[in-house]
Write an enzyme that holds these catalytic residues in place. Sequence first.
Site, PDB file in Angstrom:
ATOM      1  N   GLY A 132       0.852  -1.189   0.000  1.00 13.44           N
ATOM      2  CA  GLY A 132       0.000   0.000   0.000  1.00 13.44           C
ATOM      3  C   GLY A 132       0.878   1.226   0.000  1.00 13.44           C
TER       4      GLY A 132
ATOM      5  CB  CYS B 292       5.166   5.212  -3.532  1.00  8.72           C
ATOM      6  SG  CYS B 292       5.676   6.666  -2.600  1.00  8.72           S
TER       7      CYS B 292
ATOM      8  CE  LYS C 206       7.784   1.651   5.030  1.00 10.94           C
ATOM      9  NZ  LYS C 206       8.767   2.059   4.045  1.00 10.94           N
TER      10      LYS C 206
HETATM   11  C1  UGA Z   1       8.527   2.931  -2.030  1.00 12.31           C
HETATM   12  C2  UGA Z   1       9.892   2.470  -2.546  1.00 12.31           C
HETATM   13  O1  UGA Z   1      10.351   1.370  -1.766  1.00 12.31           O
HETATM   14  C3  UGA Z   1      10.911   3.591  -2.506  1.00 12.31           C
HETATM   15  O2  UGA Z   1      12.134   3.163  -3.079  1.00 12.31           O
HETATM   16  C4  UGA Z   1      10.364   4.777  -3.288  1.00 12.31           C
HETATM   17  O3  UGA Z   1      11.249   5.885  -3.246  1.00 12.31           O
HETATM   18  C5  UGA Z   1       9.030   5.204  -2.693  1.00 12.31           C
HETATM   19  O4  UGA Z   1       8.113   4.086  -2.766  1.00 12.31           O
HETATM   20  C6  UGA Z   1       8.509   6.362  -3.484  1.00 12.31           C
HETATM   21  O5  UGA Z   1       8.202   6.198  -4.673  1.00 12.31           O
HETATM   22  O6  UGA Z   1       8.482   7.494  -2.958  1.00 12.31           O
HETATM   23  P1  UGA Z   1       7.447   3.309   0.398  1.00 12.31           P
HETATM   24  O7  UGA Z   1       6.145   3.404  -0.330  1.00 12.31           O
HETATM   25  O8  UGA Z   1       7.803   4.377   1.373  1.00 12.31           O
HETATM   26  O9  UGA Z   1       8.679   3.265  -0.658  1.00 12.31           O
HETATM   27  O10 UGA Z   1       7.473   1.943   1.217  1.00 12.31           O
HETATM   28  P2  UGA Z   1       8.005   0.459   0.974  1.00 12.31           P
HETATM   29  O11 UGA Z   1       8.958   0.142   2.047  1.00 12.31           O
HETATM   30  O12 UGA Z   1       8.456   0.253  -0.396  1.00 12.31           O
HETATM   31  O13 UGA Z   1       6.664  -0.394   1.224  1.00 12.31           O
HETATM   32  C7  UGA Z   1       5.542  -0.275   0.344  1.00 12.31           C
HETATM   33  C8  UGA Z   1       4.493  -1.287   0.711  1.00 12.31           C
HETATM   34  O14 UGA Z   1       4.927  -2.596   0.398  1.00 12.31           O
HETATM   35  C9  UGA Z   1       4.112  -1.315   2.199  1.00 12.31           C
HETATM   36  O15 UGA Z   1       2.707  -1.440   2.307  1.00 12.31           O
HETATM   37  C10 UGA Z   1       4.812  -2.548   2.720  1.00 12.31           C
HETATM   38  O16 UGA Z   1       4.181  -3.104   3.833  1.00 12.31           O
HETATM   39  C11 UGA Z   1       4.737  -3.462   1.515  1.00 12.31           C
HETATM   40  N1  UGA Z   1       5.784  -4.508   1.472  1.00 12.31           N
HETATM   41  C12 UGA Z   1       7.095  -4.164   1.368  1.00 12.31           C
HETATM   42  C13 UGA Z   1       5.406  -5.846   1.510  1.00 12.31           C
HETATM   43  O17 UGA Z   1       4.199  -6.194   1.589  1.00 12.31           O
HETATM   44  N2  UGA Z   1       6.371  -6.801   1.442  1.00 12.31           N
HETATM   45  C14 UGA Z   1       7.684  -6.487   1.334  1.00 12.31           C
HETATM   46  O18 UGA Z   1       8.507  -7.429   1.270  1.00 12.31           O
HETATM   47  C15 UGA Z   1       8.055  -5.150   1.299  1.00 12.31           C
END
Ligand code: UGA
Length: 432
Positions: A257, A260, A320
Amino acid sequence: MKLSIIGTGYVGLVTGACFAEKGHHVICVDNDSAKVKVLRGGGIPIYEPGLEELVSSNVAAGRLRFSESTAEGVASSDVVFIAVPTPPQPDGSVDLSFIERVARDIASAMTSYKIVVDKSTVPVKTGENVTETIRRYCRAKVDFDVVSNPEFLREGFAVEDLMKPDRIVIGVGSQRPVAAMREIYAPFDAPIIVTDINSAELIKHAANSFLALKISYINAISAICEASGANVQEVANGIGMDTRIGRRFLDAGLGFGGSCFPKDLSAFIKIAEQLGYDFRLLKEVQRINAEQMDRFVKKIADTLWVLRDKKIGVLGLAFKQNTDDVRVSPAIELCQRLLKEGATLRVHDPKAMEKAKAVLPPSDKVAYVDDMNAVAEGCDALVVATEWPQFKKLDLDGARRALTHPILFDGRNLFDVKEMESLGFIYKSVGR
Ligand code: UGA
């Protein structure tokens, strides 16, 4: 160097603070005067680990200041960064009106050569439009260069990601701005790749879409694990040790979610369509993500049977860990789905309760609980919805006693299956 950042959201504010920390002189501009007032008073409108200290020490050192005026920002800097929101529109494309507005404001304030850097996430070819807009609205008819410099920081780890980036991408239309851009990033000690502007813009969408694809891939595997009795974490470890694949972003759960991934996927699909390519692969990534939530809600409903008037404890509201951001949060969606089925909720999040109150419907069916260990009190089941590491320290014995039935649904696979079963829980997680 003298830098200005237009927009003090997650990207703008963290970028400004980190540039200042590395010794640059930074002016952060926002047209929201209330926000600028908060920032000038030492407040931080978002929760981001390490940010408050970074902002206050750099303000004190005289390297970071705030303004409401784009003209002031442009006048006092050589390089102007655009870091304004690019919100989604109903058809999946992004609203570029803030970018266009800022490009016009910059253009009309320019009286000497400037480098205008786009940091906001935008569809490929936006740089061309920004260039054309500045050319049209620049009254002084001075030279300028437009650069695409996408940001890869993750919320919750923004300062860390910005201070120690994997790479810096600089998309340029001429060689003139390259030296200045290299100088800005020299203190960050990261590899720099210089590309054309369209490629830099594409790198951002392609990177986020690939990471979302990785998550959907492991979530699809989790469905097969559940059907076959395999364990998705063991599968993720096993494939992740192949350095060509890598273990990161292979955590199955409630799906991705945030502000981004969902938006960038839609935007990438849309711009691809406009360019004549049907990006069906990414449409499938979206479908798997939606289905993952459906499967989890079904798991809860299959176990509890009727949800109406059931009391469910929910741990986590942020999208997250390490953030108070609830935009497009799977945890919030889960709460909404449970409420729609008639359940009442006891919810807790270490940082996101205030923001959650603004998005969850006001209701006597939601109780906000300050102590995570008090959430289970009188509940028919407990659900983990966000991967906050502190939830691993939950008093499990206490939770089991407080629940009317010891049922725990773990949407983030935080606990060990065998341990939970030995503690007497009916424990259901994802893909295990
Ligand atoms: C994401 C990218 O990871 C960054 O590199 C990028 O700069 C950013 O978007 C952006 O475009 O500004 P972000 O949305 O802050 O970062 O968070 P993430 O850590 O990527 O997590 C995104 C979602 O994926 C969360 O809901 C998280 O819980 C989920 N997730 C992440 C999973 O379900 N499994 C995983 O293994 C990793």
